[in-house]
Design a protein around this motif. Sequence first.
Motif, PDB file in Angstrom:
ATOM      1  N   GLY A 182      10.753   1.061  -6.128  1.00 15.58           N
ATOM      2  CA  GLY A 182       9.663   0.482  -6.896  1.00 15.58           C
ATOM      3  C   GLY A 182       9.514   1.129  -8.257  1.00 15.58           C
ATOM      4  N   MET A 183       9.634   2.452  -8.307  1.00 16.72           N
ATOM      5  CA  MET A 183       9.505   3.152  -9.581  1.00 16.72           C
ATOM      6  C   MET A 183      10.666   2.824 -10.508  1.00 16.72           C
ATOM      7  SD  MET A 183       6.613   4.563  -9.376  1.00 16.72           S
ATOM      8  CE  MET A 183       6.622   5.602 -10.835  1.00 16.72           C
ATOM      9  N   GLU A 184      11.844   2.594  -9.963  1.00 14.00           N
ATOM     10  CA  GLU A 184      12.974   2.171 -10.799  1.00 14.00           C
ATOM     11  C   GLU A 184      12.676   0.857 -11.507  1.00 14.00           C
ATOM     12  OE1 GLU A 184      16.998   4.031  -8.722  1.00 14.00           O
ATOM     13  OE2 GLU A 184      16.485   1.921  -8.447  1.00 14.00           O
ATOM     14  N   VAL A 185      11.978  -0.027 -10.816  1.00 16.85           N
ATOM     15  CA  VAL A 185      11.665  -1.340 -11.380  1.00 16.85           C
ATOM     16  C   VAL A 185      10.540  -1.243 -12.402  1.00 16.85           C
ATOM     17  CG1 VAL A 185      10.816  -3.667 -10.855  1.00 16.85           C
ATOM     18  CG2 VAL A 185      12.486  -2.565  -9.340  1.00 16.85           C
ATOM     19  N   PHE A 186       9.460  -0.541 -12.028  1.00 17.35           N
ATOM     20  CA  PHE A 186       8.278  -0.500 -12.878  1.00 17.35           C
ATOM     21  C   PHE A 186       8.366   0.546 -13.975  1.00 17.35           C
ATOM     22  CE2 PHE A 186       6.555  -2.067  -8.737  1.00 17.35           C
ATOM     23  CZ  PHE A 186       6.305  -3.365  -9.158  1.00 17.35           C
ATOM     24  N   VAL A 187       9.023   1.672 -13.699  1.00 17.54           N
ATOM     25  CA  VAL A 187       9.136   2.753 -14.680  1.00 17.54           C
ATOM     26  C   VAL A 187      10.581   3.255 -14.669  1.00 17.54           C
ATOM     27  CG1 VAL A 187       8.010   4.826 -15.570  1.00 17.54           C
ATOM     28  CG2 VAL A 187       6.818   3.414 -13.899  1.00 17.54           C
ATOM     29  N   GLY A 237      13.184  -1.781  -0.410  1.00 14.77           N
ATOM     30  CA  GLY A 237      12.554  -1.982  -1.720  1.00 14.77           C
ATOM     31  C   GLY A 237      13.331  -2.968  -2.564  1.00 14.77           C
ATOM     32  N   MET A 238      14.643  -2.972  -2.429  1.00 18.18           N
ATOM     33  CA  MET A 238      15.470  -3.934  -3.187  1.00 18.18           C
ATOM     34  C   MET A 238      15.201  -5.357  -2.743  1.00 18.18           C
ATOM     35  SD  MET A 238      19.138  -1.987  -3.673  1.00 18.18           S
ATOM     36  CE  MET A 238      19.742  -3.275  -4.761  1.00 18.18           C
ATOM     37  N   THR A 239      14.881  -5.541  -1.446  1.00 19.46           N
ATOM     38  CA  THR A 239      14.574  -6.891  -0.974  1.00 19.46           C
ATOM     39  C   THR A 239      13.202  -7.362  -1.483  1.00 19.46           C
ATOM     40  OG1 THR A 239      13.476  -6.223   1.090  1.00 19.46           O
ATOM     41  CG2 THR A 239      15.873  -6.428   1.135  1.00 19.46           C
ATOM     42  N   VAL A 240      12.333  -6.388  -1.805  1.00 25.85           N
ATOM     43  CA  VAL A 240      11.004  -6.734  -2.299  1.00 25.85           C
ATOM     44  C   VAL A 240      11.041  -7.002  -3.796  1.00 25.85           C
ATOM     45  CG1 VAL A 240       8.626  -5.899  -2.596  1.00 25.85           C
ATOM     46  CG2 VAL A 240       9.871  -5.431  -0.463  1.00 25.85           C
ATOM     47  N   TRP A 241      11.706  -6.103  -4.538  1.00 20.22           N
ATOM     48  CA  TRP A 241      11.681  -6.179  -6.006  1.00 20.22           C
ATOM     49  C   TRP A 241      13.021  -6.599  -6.623  1.00 20.22           C
ATOM     50  CZ3 TRP A 241       9.307  -1.312  -4.304  1.00 20.22           C
ATOM     51  CH2 TRP A 241       7.910  -1.411  -4.234  1.00 20.22           C
ATOM     52  N   GLY A 242      14.070  -6.631  -5.794  1.00 24.49           N
ATOM     53  CA  GLY A 242      15.368  -6.995  -6.343  1.00 24.49           C
ATOM     54  C   GLY A 242      16.113  -5.818  -6.930  1.00 24.49           C
ATOM     55  N   LYS A 287       0.803  -1.220   0.000  1.00 21.63           N
ATOM     56  CA  LYS A 287       0.000   0.000   0.000  1.00 21.63           C
ATOM     57  C   LYS A 287       0.835   1.269   0.000  1.00 21.63           C
ATOM     58  CE  LYS A 287      -0.444   0.146   5.045  1.00 21.63           C
ATOM     59  NZ  LYS A 287      -1.373   0.139   6.178  1.00 21.63           N
ATOM     60  N   ASN A 288       2.118   1.172   0.220  1.00 21.06           N
ATOM     61  CA  ASN A 288       2.920   2.381   0.406  1.00 21.06           C
ATOM     62  C   ASN A 288       3.696   2.818  -0.823  1.00 21.06           C
ATOM     63  OD1 ASN A 288       2.655   3.236   3.291  1.00 21.06           O
ATOM     64  ND2 ASN A 288       3.195   1.096   3.603  1.00 21.06           N
ATOM     65  N   LEU A 289       3.502   2.148  -1.953  1.00 23.08           N
ATOM     66  CA  LEU A 289       4.165   2.581  -3.179  1.00 23.08           C
ATOM     67  C   LEU A 289       3.470   3.817  -3.714  1.00 23.08           C
ATOM     68  CD1 LEU A 289       6.334   2.038  -5.310  1.00 23.08           C
ATOM     69  CD2 LEU A 289       4.669   0.615  -6.521  1.00 23.08           C
ATOM     70  N   GLN A 290       4.243   4.890  -3.932  1.00 25.06           N
ATOM     71  CA  GLN A 290       3.681   6.160  -4.363  1.00 25.06           C
ATOM     72  C   GLN A 290       4.363   6.612  -5.649  1.00 25.06           C
ATOM     73  OE1 GLN A 290       4.363   8.688  -0.985  1.00 25.06           O
ATOM     74  NE2 GLN A 290       3.299   7.312   0.396  1.00 25.06           N
ATOM     75  N   GLY A 291       3.670   7.445  -6.406  1.00 26.19           N
ATOM     76  CA  GLY A 291       4.284   7.983  -7.610  1.00 26.19           C
ATOM     77  C   GLY A 291       3.362   7.981  -8.808  1.00 26.19           C
ATOM     78  N   GLY A 292       2.048   8.207  -8.586  1.00 28.66           N
ATOM     79  CA  GLY A 292       1.100   8.181  -9.686  1.00 28.66           C
ATOM     80  C   GLY A 292       1.401   9.189 -10.767  1.00 28.66           C
ATOM     81  N   GLU A 293       1.715  10.434 -10.376  1.00 25.14           N
ATOM     82  CA  GLU A 293       2.006  11.450 -11.382  1.00 25.14           C
ATOM     83  C   GLU A 293       3.356  11.192 -12.061  1.00 25.14           C
ATOM     84  OE1 GLU A 293       3.073  12.864  -7.303  1.00 25.14           O
ATOM     85  OE2 GLU A 293       1.206  12.198  -8.227  1.00 25.14           O
ATOM     86  N   THR A 294       4.311  10.611 -11.323  1.00 31.05           N
ATOM     87  CA  THR A 294       5.607  10.277 -11.920  1.00 31.05           C
ATOM     88  C   THR A 294       5.434   9.248 -13.025  1.00 31.05           C
ATOM     89  OG1 THR A 294       6.724  10.698  -9.816  1.00 31.05           O
ATOM     90  CG2 THR A 294       7.921   9.407 -11.441  1.00 31.05           C
ATOM     91  N   GLU A 295       4.650   8.215 -12.749  1.00 26.87           N
ATOM     92  CA  GLU A 295       4.437   7.157 -13.738  1.00 26.87           C
ATOM     93  C   GLU A 295       3.706   7.685 -14.965  1.00 26.87           C
ATOM     94  OE1 GLU A 295       2.560   4.072 -15.962  1.00 26.87           O
ATOM     95  OE2 GLU A 295       1.467   5.555 -14.744  1.00 26.87           O
ATOM     96  N   LEU A 296       2.669   8.492 -14.756  1.00 28.07           N
ATOM     97  CA  LEU A 296       1.915   9.044 -15.877  1.00 28.07           C
ATOM     98  C   LEU A 296       2.797   9.945 -16.735  1.00 28.07           C
ATOM     99  CD1 LEU A 296      -0.611   9.674 -17.508  1.00 28.07           C
ATOM    100  CD2 LEU A 296      -1.249  11.353 -15.757  1.00 28.07           C
ATOM    101  N   CYS A 297       3.601  10.772 -16.092  1.00 30.12           N
ATOM    102  CA  CYS A 297       4.452  11.692 -16.849  1.00 30.12           C
ATOM    103  C   CYS A 297       5.573  10.959 -17.581  1.00 30.12           C
ATOM    104  CB  CYS A 297       5.010  12.772 -15.924  1.00 30.12           C
ATOM    105  SG  CYS A 297       3.712  13.896 -15.316  1.00 30.12           S
ATOM    106  N   ALA A 298       5.975   9.792 -17.065  1.00 26.35           N
ATOM    107  CA  ALA A 298       6.930   8.966 -17.802  1.00 26.35           C
ATOM    108  C   ALA A 298       6.292   8.453 -19.093  1.00 26.35           C
ATOM    109  CB  ALA A 298       7.394   7.797 -16.942  1.00 26.35           C
ATOM    110  N   ARG A 299       5.016   8.075 -19.027  1.00 26.66           N
ATOM    111  CA  ARG A 299       4.310   7.649 -20.239  1.00 26.66           C
ATOM    112  C   ARG A 299       4.114   8.818 -21.198  1.00 26.66           C
ATOM    113  NH1 ARG A 299      -0.872   6.024 -19.016  1.00 26.66           N
ATOM    114  NH2 ARG A 299      -0.666   6.091 -16.743  1.00 26.66           N
ATOM    115  N   LEU A 300       3.860  10.007 -20.660  1.00 30.28           N
ATOM    116  CA  LEU A 300       3.758  11.200 -21.497  1.00 30.28           C
ATOM    117  C   LEU A 300       5.052  11.421 -22.270  1.00 30.28           C
ATOM    118  CD1 LEU A 300       2.151  13.862 -22.214  1.00 30.28           C
ATOM    119  CD2 LEU A 300       3.391  14.917 -20.313  1.00 30.28           C
TER     120      LEU A 300
END
Length: 311
Positions: free
Chosen positions: A246-251, A306-311, A190-203
Motif C-alpha cells: 500500500g505504501m508503495e502505491v500511495f507513497v 496488497g497487489m490484488t487490492v491496489w495492483g 483498516k490494516n494499512l499501517q505506516g503513518g510515520e513513514t508517510e509523514l517522513c516521506a513528506r518531510l
Amino acid sequence: MRVSVVLCTHTMEQYDDCRAAAESVLAQTYDDVELVLVSDGNRDVYKQYQSDFGNRDDVLTHCNDANVGLLESRNNGAEVATGDVVAFIDDDAIADEEWVAALVDAYEQQDALAVGGRMTPAWVAGKPSFLPAEFYWLIGVTHSGFGPNGDPDEPGVVRNTFGSNISFDRDVFLELGGFDDDIGGRQGEKNLQGGETELCARLRTEYDEGVYYTPEALVAHKIFDYRTDPGWLLDRAFWQGYSKRGMEVFVPESTGEESDFLSDLLFRFAPERIWGLIRAPSVAGLLQFVFLFALTAFVGFGYLYGMTVWG
C-alpha cells in the motif's frame, strides 16, 4: 528548547499502562518538558487524566469530541502543545529518564528537523526463544539491521523511526499538516499501517531531510503475551506486507528501506545464522532460523494480497 510529549489513549483498560508512560515522561532529567495527554473521545479517560495530573503546570489535557484514531489524536495533541519540539510516545511504552535530553542533544548538535530514538523490548510475558531479532520490528522494537548503515548502535539519518519514539520541530510538523489520518484506514482497509513513514516521506520531499536517529534516546515497549504468540506474529507479518505494498502505491518514495532489508535478510542475516548454527547448534537457534523464513514468507503473502487490492 521546550519539548512537548504527546501521549494518547482511548480506553480505561489501557489506562494503568498509560499512566506509567506518563509518569516516565514526567520523570525526565531534562527540565523543560510538557506532557500533553489526549483522550480519544473517552470522557472517563479524560476525567482520570484530570484527577491524576490536572494539578500540574507541566501537563495539558485534551479530549477529542469522538473516537478518531491515534494519528488524528496525535495531531490534536500537537495543536494543543506549546513546545518547540513535539515528541510522541505510545501508551504501552516507558521512556528512559534521559530520553528527552538525548533528543534535544541531537536537535542542537545536528540542527535536525526530526529526531527519533531506539525502541527496546520490555518482555512482560517473557522473551520468546523462536523470534529472530531481525523481525523485532513486528513488535515495535528496533531490529537487527536498522540504522543508517544497518547497525542499530550507529547514529545517523534514517527514513523514520518507530512512532513511539519520534519527534519533530513543531512548526515543521504543523506546516506539513501532521500525520495523514487516512493511513490505517485508507480505501476502507483498516490494516494499512505506516503513518510515520508517510509523514517522513513528506518531510523528505518538502525539506530534503530525513529523521536523525540517535540510539541513546531509549524508549522501552511493553511486549504483552499476545505479541509473543506465533499465530499473532504471522498475522502481523502478513498485514505488514500488505501495508508495504500500500505504501508503495500511495507513497512510492518511502519504500527503499524495505528492499534494503530484504537484501540484508537473504544475503547477510540468513548466511550469518547458518554459520552460527554450524559453529554452535541449538534448538533456539534452529527455531529462529525457521521462523525467520516463515515470517518472510507471510510478509510476502501480504504483499501479494496488497497487489490484488491496489495492483
